[in-house]
Design a protein around this motif. Sequence first.
Motif, PDB file in Angstrom:
ATOM      1  N   ASN A 174       0.822  -1.208   0.000  1.00 44.78           N
ATOM      2  CA  ASN A 174       0.000   0.000   0.000  1.00 44.78           C
ATOM      3  C   ASN A 174       0.860   1.265   0.000  1.00 44.78           C
ATOM      4  OD1 ASN A 174      -2.437   1.328  -0.039  1.00 44.78           O
ATOM      5  ND2 ASN A 174      -2.755   1.234   2.170  1.00 44.78           N
ATOM      6  N   CYS A 175       1.950   1.260   0.782  1.00 40.97           N
ATOM      7  CA  CYS A 175       2.841   2.428   0.811  1.00 40.97           C
ATOM      8  C   CYS A 175       3.540   2.621  -0.533  1.00 40.97           C
ATOM      9  CB  CYS A 175       3.868   2.270   1.931  1.00 40.97           C
ATOM     10  SG  CYS A 175       3.170   2.330   3.604  1.00 40.97           S
ATOM     11  N   ALA A 176       3.939   1.520  -1.172  1.00 34.91           N
ATOM     12  CA  ALA A 176       4.568   1.632  -2.484  1.00 34.91           C
ATOM     13  C   ALA A 176       3.590   2.141  -3.530  1.00 34.91           C
ATOM     14  CB  ALA A 176       5.127   0.269  -2.909  1.00 34.91           C
ATOM     15  N   LEU A 177       2.324   1.741  -3.414  1.00 34.51           N
ATOM     16  CA  LEU A 177       1.300   2.267  -4.327  1.00 34.51           C
ATOM     17  C   LEU A 177       1.132   3.775  -4.158  1.00 34.51           C
ATOM     18  CD1 LEU A 177      -0.950   1.751  -6.402  1.00 34.51           C
ATOM     19  CD2 LEU A 177      -2.485   1.243  -4.495  1.00 34.51           C
ATOM     20  N   LEU A 178       1.162   4.239  -2.923  1.00 35.70           N
ATOM     21  CA  LEU A 178       1.089   5.677  -2.686  1.00 35.70           C
ATOM     22  C   LEU A 178       2.317   6.398  -3.240  1.00 35.70           C
ATOM     23  CD1 LEU A 178      -0.295   5.718   0.976  1.00 35.70           C
ATOM     24  CD2 LEU A 178      -1.515   6.408  -1.086  1.00 35.70           C
ATOM     25  N   LEU A 179       3.484   5.758  -3.100  1.00 37.87           N
ATOM     26  CA  LEU A 179       4.717   6.383  -3.585  1.00 37.87           C
ATOM     27  C   LEU A 179       4.710   6.537  -5.097  1.00 37.87           C
ATOM     28  CD1 LEU A 179       7.568   7.440  -2.988  1.00 37.87           C
ATOM     29  CD2 LEU A 179       8.389   5.090  -3.176  1.00 37.87           C
ATOM     30  N   LEU A 180       4.381   5.466  -5.818  1.00 36.78           N
ATOM     31  CA  LEU A 180       4.391   5.560  -7.282  1.00 36.78           C
ATOM     32  C   LEU A 180       3.237   6.415  -7.806  1.00 36.78           C
ATOM     33  CD1 LEU A 180       2.101   3.509  -8.888  1.00 36.78           C
ATOM     34  CD2 LEU A 180       3.460   1.822  -7.679  1.00 36.78           C
ATOM     35  N   THR A 181       2.216   6.624  -6.966  1.00 37.16           N
ATOM     36  CA  THR A 181       1.101   7.480  -7.377  1.00 37.16           C
ATOM     37  C   THR A 181       1.456   8.954  -7.263  1.00 37.16           C
ATOM     38  OG1 THR A 181      -0.546   5.816  -6.777  1.00 37.16           O
ATOM     39  CG2 THR A 181      -1.281   8.105  -6.860  1.00 37.16           C
ATOM     40  N   TYR A 182       2.042   9.323  -6.141  1.00 33.42           N
ATOM     41  CA  TYR A 182       2.293  10.741  -5.894  1.00 33.42           C
ATOM     42  C   TYR A 182       3.667  11.215  -6.361  1.00 33.42           C
ATOM     43  CZ  TYR A 182      -2.043  10.832  -3.302  1.00 33.42           C
ATOM     44  OH  TYR A 182      -3.379  10.757  -2.969  1.00 33.42           O
ATOM     45  N   VAL A 183       4.488  10.303  -6.856  1.00 34.43           N
ATOM     46  CA  VAL A 183       5.733  10.680  -7.532  1.00 34.43           C
ATOM     47  C   VAL A 183       5.646  10.102  -8.941  1.00 34.43           C
ATOM     48  CG1 VAL A 183       8.235  10.571  -7.531  1.00 34.43           C
ATOM     49  CG2 VAL A 183       7.007  10.643  -5.360  1.00 34.43           C
ATOM     50  N   ALA A 184       5.274  10.922  -9.904  1.00 39.19           N
ATOM     51  CA  ALA A 184       5.065  10.459 -11.275  1.00 39.19           C
ATOM     52  C   ALA A 184       6.395  10.163 -11.951  1.00 39.19           C
ATOM     53  CB  ALA A 184       4.290  11.507 -12.072  1.00 39.19           C
ATOM     54  N   SER A 185       6.320   9.374 -13.022  1.00 32.63           N
ATOM     55  CA  SER A 185       7.532   9.021 -13.769  1.00 32.63           C
ATOM     56  C   SER A 185       8.148  10.233 -14.460  1.00 32.63           C
ATOM     57  CB  SER A 185       7.208   7.937 -14.796  1.00 32.63           C
ATOM     58  OG  SER A 185       6.217   8.390 -15.707  1.00 32.63           O
ATOM     59  N   THR A 186       7.345  11.252 -14.748  1.00 35.71           N
ATOM     60  CA  THR A 186       7.873  12.471 -15.370  1.00 35.71           C
ATOM     61  C   THR A 186       8.507  13.415 -14.364  1.00 35.71           C
ATOM     62  OG1 THR A 186       5.666  13.450 -15.183  1.00 35.71           O
ATOM     63  CG2 THR A 186       6.226  12.357 -17.261  1.00 35.71           C
ATOM     64  N   GLU A 187       8.343  13.135 -13.067  1.00 36.08           N
ATOM     65  CA  GLU A 187       8.913  13.999 -12.028  1.00 36.08           C
ATOM     66  C   GLU A 187      10.266  13.456 -11.554  1.00 36.08           C
ATOM     67  OE1 GLU A 187       4.549  15.457 -10.251  1.00 36.08           O
ATOM     68  OE2 GLU A 187       5.789  14.004  -9.166  1.00 36.08           O
ATOM     69  N   ILE A 188      10.266  12.331 -10.835  1.00 32.95           N
ATOM     70  CA  ILE A 188      11.508  11.679 -10.383  1.00 32.95           C
ATOM     71  C   ILE A 188      11.396  10.210 -10.801  1.00 32.95           C
ATOM     72  CG2 ILE A 188      13.082  11.253  -8.470  1.00 32.95           C
ATOM     73  CD1 ILE A 188      11.740  13.469  -6.934  1.00 32.95           C
ATOM     74  N   TYR A 189      12.013   9.874 -11.905  1.00 31.20           N
ATOM     75  CA  TYR A 189      11.823   8.544 -12.486  1.00 31.20           C
ATOM     76  C   TYR A 189      12.369   7.445 -11.579  1.00 31.20           C
ATOM     77  CZ  TYR A 189      12.210   4.581 -15.659  1.00 31.20           C
ATOM     78  OH  TYR A 189      12.122   3.332 -16.216  1.00 31.20           O
ATOM     79  N   THR A 190      13.523   7.663 -10.962  1.00 28.63           N
ATOM     80  CA  THR A 190      14.125   6.618 -10.129  1.00 28.63           C
ATOM     81  C   THR A 190      13.243   6.291  -8.922  1.00 28.63           C
ATOM     82  OG1 THR A 190      15.409   8.347  -8.997  1.00 28.63           O
ATOM     83  CG2 THR A 190      16.478   7.174 -10.836  1.00 28.63           C
ATOM     84  N   VAL A 191      12.660   7.318  -8.302  1.00 31.74           N
ATOM     85  CA  VAL A 191      11.774   7.079  -7.154  1.00 31.74           C
ATOM     86  C   VAL A 191      10.503   6.366  -7.609  1.00 31.74           C
ATOM     87  CG1 VAL A 191      10.438   8.201  -5.330  1.00 31.74           C
ATOM     88  CG2 VAL A 191      12.708   9.054  -5.918  1.00 31.74           C
ATOM     89  N   HIS A 192       9.951   6.789  -8.739  1.00 34.76           N
ATOM     90  CA  HIS A 192       8.751   6.130  -9.269  1.00 34.76           C
ATOM     91  C   HIS A 192       9.041   4.670  -9.608  1.00 34.76           C
ATOM     92  CE1 HIS A 192       4.907   5.895 -11.466  1.00 34.76           C
ATOM     93  NE2 HIS A 192       5.575   5.170 -12.348  1.00 34.76           N
ATOM     94  N   LYS A 193      10.200   4.417 -10.206  1.00 39.08           N
ATOM     95  CA  LYS A 193      10.568   3.044 -10.553  1.00 39.08           C
ATOM     96  C   LYS A 193      10.745   2.191  -9.304  1.00 39.08           C
ATOM     97  CE  LYS A 193      14.114   0.393 -13.011  1.00 39.08           C
ATOM     98  NZ  LYS A 193      15.391   0.491 -13.778  1.00 39.08           N
ATOM     99  N   ALA A 194      11.399   2.749  -8.269  1.00 40.46           N
ATOM    100  CA  ALA A 194      11.568   2.006  -7.016  1.00 40.46           C
ATOM    101  C   ALA A 194      10.214   1.691  -6.376  1.00 40.46           C
ATOM    102  CB  ALA A 194      12.440   2.801  -6.053  1.00 40.46           C
ATOM    103  N   GLY A 195       9.279   2.651  -6.410  1.00 37.14           N
ATOM    104  CA  GLY A 195       7.946   2.397  -5.873  1.00 37.14           C
ATOM    105  C   GLY A 195       7.202   1.322  -6.639  1.00 37.14           C
TER     106      GLY A 195
END
Length: 357
Positions: A149-170
Motif C-alpha cells: 500500500n505504501c509503495a502504491l502511494l509512492l508511485l502514485t504521488y511521484v510520477a515518472s515524469t517527475e523523479i523517475y528513479t523514485v517512481h521506478k523504485a515504488g
Amino acid sequence: MPSSTAAVSGKKPLNRNSFAAYLIKMLHLPYSSLDRDRPLIKIPFNVFVTGMVLLPVSGLLLSLFISIVYHFEDANYTHCHVANYLPSISAAISRVPELYIWRFCIGLHSAPRFLLAATYLAFYRVRFAARLPELLLSWLAFACNLAENCALLLLTYVASTEIYTVHKAGFLTFIVSSQLYMLMTCRLWYVIKSHYVSKEEVISYRWKVRLLLFNLSCCGAAAYFFRRHNKHCEAGVYTFFALFEYLVVFSNMAFHTTSIMDFAQRREDEARQRGKKGRNPDKKKEGGRSMQSEKRARAGWRDEGRLEEDAGRRRAGTVWKVKGSRRADRMEAVCDTLGHGWLCVTTLQWENCFLTG
C-alpha cells in the motif's frame, strides 16, 4: 436564610462532593459502557470491499481512456521511436488531468486498505493463536500488505515524469510486496482450509490460488516483453508489455476482492447468533452454578489449557480457541462481528482488536 429555604422546599442542598459527582455523571453520560459498545459505523462488508476496489479500477480505466483519446501521441511515446498502441500505466497517470484523477482515487483507496490489513491481522491472530509458524507468517503478510500500500502511494504521488528513479523504485516494491503477500495469504488459507469446512473459505482459497498463478504468469510475460522492447526495439512489443501490465494490476485488485468471501456471511447467521446470546441470561442452574460457568463447563474451556475446535461456531469466525485465554475471548468477539458480514467500528471493539488483541 438559605438553609431555611432548602428546608421548606424539601430539597437537600448540593455540597461540593455531590456537585462534583453530578458534573462527572453529566460529562460521562454519552460515553457509558453501553454507548461504547454501540457501533458508530456499520457498513456491509461486501459494500466496503467493493467500494474500496472500484476506486482504483475506475481511476485507472478513466485515466487510460483519456490518455488514449486525448494524449495518444505523448502517452505512447517510446525511447526508440517505434510504433506503440497502448500506454503503460506510468505513462497514463503522469499527465493532466489523468494525474489528478488517479491520485484522488488512490488517496481514497489507501485508508480502507490499511484498515483491511489490520482486520486480516486480527483475524489471523485468533485463527493461529497456538500455531507459531503461521502466526509469524501472518505478521510477515501484514508487513507485505503495508509495504504494498505504501509503495502504491509512492508511485502514485511521484510520477515518472517527475523523479523517475523514485517512481521506478515504488513500482518494483509494489510488484514484489504484492506477490509476496499473495503467496503468503494462499499459504495461510491453505492451512485454514485444511482445518475448516466452511464452503465460502474453500471457494476463497481456490480463487486466491488461481489469481496468484494468473498474476505471476502476467508479471513474467510483462517482464519478458519489457526486456525484449529495450533490447531489440521492435514495433508493437511495448504494447504487449502494457497489456500484461494491466492484467497484473487487475488481478491484484481481484485478489483483494476475495476478502468478501473471507469475512462476509449471511445476515441470518448474525441474527441466529444474537438470538442464542439473548436467551437464558444469568440464570442459576441446579447445583449453584451460573449460566456462564455452565456454558464454559460444557465447552471445556478450562481443560488442561489445550486447544480445541469449536464446531458450534464454525460460521462465526474462529477455528482454534485457547482454553482459559481471556485475550482470545475478546478477540473472538471482534472477529465474530467481522465474520457476520458487517464492518463494525466501535470504541471498545477497536481497542480489543487492534490494541490489546
